[in-house]
Design a protein around this motif. Sequence first.
Motif, mmCIF file in Angstrom:
data_model
loop_
_atom_site.group_PDB
_atom_site.id
_atom_site.type_symbol
_atom_site.label_atom_id
_atom_site.label_comp_id
_atom_site.label_asym_id
_atom_site.label_seq_id
_atom_site.Cartn_x
_atom_site.Cartn_y
_atom_site.Cartn_z
ATOM 1 N N LEU A 284 38.742 -3.187 -29.642
ATOM 2 C CA LEU A 284 37.299 -3.440 -29.680
ATOM 3 C C LEU A 284 36.592 -2.682 -28.564
ATOM 4 O O LEU A 284 35.559 -2.037 -28.793
ATOM 5 C CB LEU A 284 37.039 -4.943 -29.550
ATOM 6 N N TRP A 285 37.148 -2.728 -27.355
ATOM 7 C CA TRP A 285 36.519 -2.053 -26.224
ATOM 8 C C TRP A 285 36.588 -0.536 -26.394
ATOM 9 O O TRP A 285 35.647 0.180 -26.035
ATOM 10 C CB TRP A 285 37.174 -2.484 -24.919
ATOM 11 N N GLY A 286 37.678 -0.040 -26.944
ATOM 12 C CA GLY A 286 37.803 1.389 -27.196
ATOM 13 C C GLY A 286 36.783 1.869 -28.220
ATOM 14 O O GLY A 286 36.187 2.944 -28.062
ATOM 15 N N LEU A 287 36.559 1.080 -29.265
ATOM 16 C CA LEU A 287 35.551 1.439 -30.267
ATOM 17 C C LEU A 287 34.152 1.418 -29.664
ATOM 18 O O LEU A 287 33.303 2.255 -29.994
ATOM 19 C CB LEU A 287 35.629 0.478 -31.461
ATOM 20 N N PHE A 288 33.901 0.458 -28.768
ATOM 21 C CA PHE A 288 32.608 0.414 -28.083
ATOM 22 C C PHE A 288 32.396 1.685 -27.267
ATOM 23 O O PHE A 288 31.323 2.301 -27.315
ATOM 24 C CB PHE A 288 32.538 -0.817 -27.171
ATOM 25 N N LYS A 289 33.402 2.080 -26.514
ATOM 26 C CA LYS A 289 33.295 3.296 -25.702
ATOM 27 C C LYS A 289 33.009 4.517 -26.565
ATOM 28 O O LYS A 289 32.197 5.375 -26.201
ATOM 29 C CB LYS A 289 34.589 3.513 -24.913
ATOM 30 N N LYS A 290 33.704 4.608 -27.695
ATOM 31 C CA LYS A 290 33.553 5.785 -28.561
ATOM 32 C C LYS A 290 32.221 5.777 -29.298
ATOM 33 O O LYS A 290 31.456 6.753 -29.241
ATOM 34 C CB LYS A 290 34.717 5.826 -29.558
ATOM 35 N N GLY B 170 33.979 8.072 -22.325
ATOM 36 C CA GLY B 170 33.952 7.079 -23.393
ATOM 37 C C GLY B 170 34.786 7.502 -24.583
ATOM 38 O O GLY B 170 35.484 6.691 -25.197
ATOM 39 N N ASP B 171 34.757 8.793 -24.900
ATOM 40 C CA ASP B 171 35.485 9.326 -26.047
ATOM 41 C C ASP B 171 36.996 9.271 -25.809
ATOM 42 O O ASP B 171 37.745 8.735 -26.629
ATOM 43 C CB ASP B 171 35.037 10.770 -26.283
ATOM 44 N N PHE B 172 37.446 9.819 -24.677
ATOM 45 C CA PHE B 172 38.877 9.959 -24.434
ATOM 46 C C PHE B 172 39.525 8.642 -24.014
ATOM 47 O O PHE B 172 40.584 8.255 -24.521
ATOM 48 C CB PHE B 172 39.119 11.039 -23.383
ATOM 49 N N SER B 173 38.892 7.932 -23.074
ATOM 50 C CA SER B 173 39.472 6.648 -22.671
ATOM 51 C C SER B 173 39.346 5.636 -23.806
ATOM 52 O O SER B 173 40.189 4.733 -23.939
ATOM 53 C CB SER B 173 38.798 6.115 -21.403
ATOM 54 N N GLY B 174 38.307 5.793 -24.633
ATOM 55 C CA GLY B 174 38.166 4.931 -25.799
ATOM 56 C C GLY B 174 39.326 5.115 -26.763
ATOM 57 O O GLY B 174 39.886 4.152 -27.290
ATOM 58 N N TYR B 175 39.706 6.383 -26.993
ATOM 59 C CA TYR B 175 40.870 6.655 -27.845
ATOM 60 C C TYR B 175 42.121 6.015 -27.255
ATOM 61 O O TYR B 175 42.906 5.380 -27.969
ATOM 62 C CB TYR B 175 41.094 8.164 -28.007
ATOM 63 N N SER B 176 42.323 6.187 -25.945
ATOM 64 C CA SER B 176 43.507 5.634 -25.295
ATOM 65 C C SER B 176 43.546 4.114 -25.407
ATOM 66 O O SER B 176 44.608 3.528 -25.655
ATOM 67 C CB SER B 176 43.551 6.053 -23.821
ATOM 68 N N ASP B 177 42.391 3.476 -25.233
ATOM 69 C CA ASP B 177 42.332 2.014 -25.363
ATOM 70 C C ASP B 177 42.737 1.576 -26.769
ATOM 71 O O ASP B 177 43.501 0.618 -26.938
ATOM 72 C CB ASP B 177 40.922 1.502 -25.051
ATOM 73 N N ILE B 178 42.217 2.275 -27.774
ATOM 74 C CA ILE B 178 42.557 1.927 -29.165
ATOM 75 C C ILE B 178 44.037 2.164 -29.423
ATOM 76 O O ILE B 178 44.712 1.359 -30.078
ATOM 77 C CB ILE B 178 41.700 2.740 -30.152
ATOM 78 N N ALA B 179 44.567 3.269 -28.896
ATOM 79 C CA ALA B 179 45.984 3.587 -29.083
ATOM 80 C C ALA B 179 46.868 2.525 -28.436
ATOM 81 O O ALA B 179 47.841 2.048 -29.046
ATOM 82 C CB ALA B 179 46.288 4.965 -28.491
ATOM 83 N N GLU C 26 39.449 -4.571 -11.953
ATOM 84 C CA GLU C 26 40.745 -5.130 -11.560
ATOM 85 C C GLU C 26 41.535 -5.606 -12.764
ATOM 86 O O GLU C 26 42.646 -6.133 -12.620
ATOM 87 C CB GLU C 26 40.534 -6.266 -10.555
ATOM 88 N N LYS C 27 40.976 -5.407 -13.959
ATOM 89 C CA LYS C 27 41.626 -5.830 -15.204
ATOM 90 C C LYS C 27 41.843 -4.607 -16.090
ATOM 91 O O LYS C 27 41.587 -3.476 -15.697
ATOM 92 C CB LYS C 27 40.763 -6.861 -15.933
ATOM 93 N N GLU C 28 42.300 -4.856 -17.315
ATOM 94 C CA GLU C 28 42.517 -3.769 -18.270
ATOM 95 C C GLU C 28 41.312 -3.577 -19.178
ATOM 96 O O GLU C 28 41.065 -2.497 -19.694
ATOM 97 C CB GLU C 28 43.765 -4.043 -19.116
ATOM 98 N N HIS C 29 40.537 -4.630 -19.363
ATOM 99 C CA HIS C 29 39.341 -4.584 -20.204
ATOM 100 C C HIS C 29 38.399 -5.706 -19.761
ATOM 101 O O HIS C 29 38.799 -6.588 -18.985
ATOM 102 C CB HIS C 29 39.708 -4.723 -21.690
ATOM 103 N N PRO C 30 37.153 -5.718 -20.218
ATOM 104 C CA PRO C 30 36.185 -6.707 -19.722
ATOM 105 C C PRO C 30 36.223 -8.059 -20.422
ATOM 106 O O PRO C 30 35.455 -8.955 -20.054
ATOM 107 C CB PRO C 30 34.841 -6.010 -19.979
ATOM 108 N N PHE C 31 37.105 -8.254 -21.409
ATOM 109 C CA PHE C 31 37.112 -9.511 -22.153
ATOM 110 C C PHE C 31 37.988 -10.552 -21.467
ATOM 111 O O PHE C 31 39.126 -10.827 -21.880
ATOM 112 C CB PHE C 31 37.565 -9.269 -23.595
ATOM 113 N N PHE C 32 37.464 -11.106 -20.411
ATOM 114 C CA PHE C 32 38.168 -12.127 -19.655
ATOM 115 C C PHE C 32 37.132 -13.011 -18.968
ATOM 116 O O PHE C 32 35.948 -12.680 -18.912
ATOM 117 C CB PHE C 32 39.104 -11.495 -18.607
ATOM 118 N N GLY C 33 37.582 -14.140 -18.435
ATOM 119 C CA GLY C 33 36.689 -15.019 -17.674
ATOM 120 C C GLY C 33 35.691 -15.765 -18.550
ATOM 121 O O GLY C 33 35.930 -16.033 -19.729
#
Length: 478
Positions: A200-206, A245-254, A440-447
């Motif tokens: 989800l976060w990778g798609l947002f970035k892209k 956003g494009d490249f790290s977004g791809y990596s997140d999705i992968a 400090e996390k891997e993605h923002p979906f926490f807390g």
Amino acid sequence: MLFNSIDFALFLPIVFLLYWFVTNKSLKLQNLLLVAASYLFYGWWDWRFLFLILFSTLVDYTVGIALSKEKEKNKRLVLIWISILVNLGLLGFFKYYNFFLDNFTTAFSFFGRDINSSSLNIILPVGISFYTFQTLSYTIDVYKGKLTPTKDFVAFSAFVSFFPQLVAGPIERATNLLPQITSKRVFNPSEAKDGLYLILWGLFKKIVIADSCAVYVNEIFSNYEQMNSLTLLLGAVYFAFQIYGDFSGYSDIAIGTSKLFGVHLMRNFNFPYFSRDIAEFWRKWHISLSTWFRDYLYIPLGGSKVSKLINLRNIFIIFLVSGFWHGANWTFIVWGGLHALYFIPLSLTNRNRKNLNIVSQGKMIPSFRELYSMLLTFFLVLIGWIFFRADSVAIAFDYIQKLFAFNFKSGFQYLSTERYAPELMILIIGFIIVEWSAREKEHPFFGKWIHLKIIATLVSIILLGVYSNVTDFIYFQF
């Protein structure tokens, strides 16, 4: 097949269901499904290039087996060179043939000698730079005795062609990915949920960040001669966030997709724009490539355990090669050389490993010194991105010259004339704040407010996805 397409939205759940509910009793069947799914995923672009992946797989599988049986040093050396020359030969032909031919012809023309030459209409296979380096890591590690070669051809094929990271990384090491492929995998609901968050976060970035920025980047870079300094700065900043956003977004999705299948890939980005120096930036940007060059090129050349002069040579080599890896254009080579120049002062003063901790760890607001260091590093990276994005070195220098002309007439031209431009700037600022809070996390979906975050992200993706075209990821061209 694109991650941000309807095709993939249908493809992924089908493969997921078959993987865990049909083939889950047999590791061999699961791996066979991964190979079939990966070949379908890649062949969606052009089925003819599947033969390249198969050929590379056959060569390195055979070399790996042969290395395990051969004890004589010279023969082992011949075997590893077969793997290196075959893989780099394919990469060189498809990616660099016309570049070398054109520059060879230009060089002779400079001395008054004309050579009749014709470039070939070569189509660059998607992801060839990534899976070539991945298979090379296998044979090199087997040669060095760091890895026992597998005799399971299906498992090895799944390692080479694993679809989540096949075309744009992360560039996985055989020592990490192959043991996971050859071992039984158990479904972990918590890991799967985390994988969905990353997707989800990778798609947002892209879709929301990168594709929105691309509209303005393309216009500003295409018409840079008519732009003032502020607008050119805006174009460079937007490209910085587009490519991130494009490249790290791809990596997140992968990485997220891999977690759905019980496989853990290495992290490829770690909030690089919060780096306090260039050395830290390269520890956080495209981590799989920078560590690949470190382990398979920099250290074999002697690394830092040599004289200062040789060390400077090694630094230039890895940055220039890294630039050339990105594409057959002098712009990428200059980009790599520029980063070498950035890096050298840190190396000479032994400050290249100064910032190893998380910036402002445990604090919400950085100190003035940290903020200054981050802004300075980002600005240096920004200048480099101009070379990366420009069509030629001459255009990049012209763009930078106009950027530093301090022409502020009319302000931000694209803020006043283009629809949604002010909103995009606000979006980028909001994105920076979210990334900072999640560093400090891997993605923002926490807390707290996690469900609200998910809903807001989904709504943003849907709204912008409806009004934008499905676009390739930038690193597909590399």
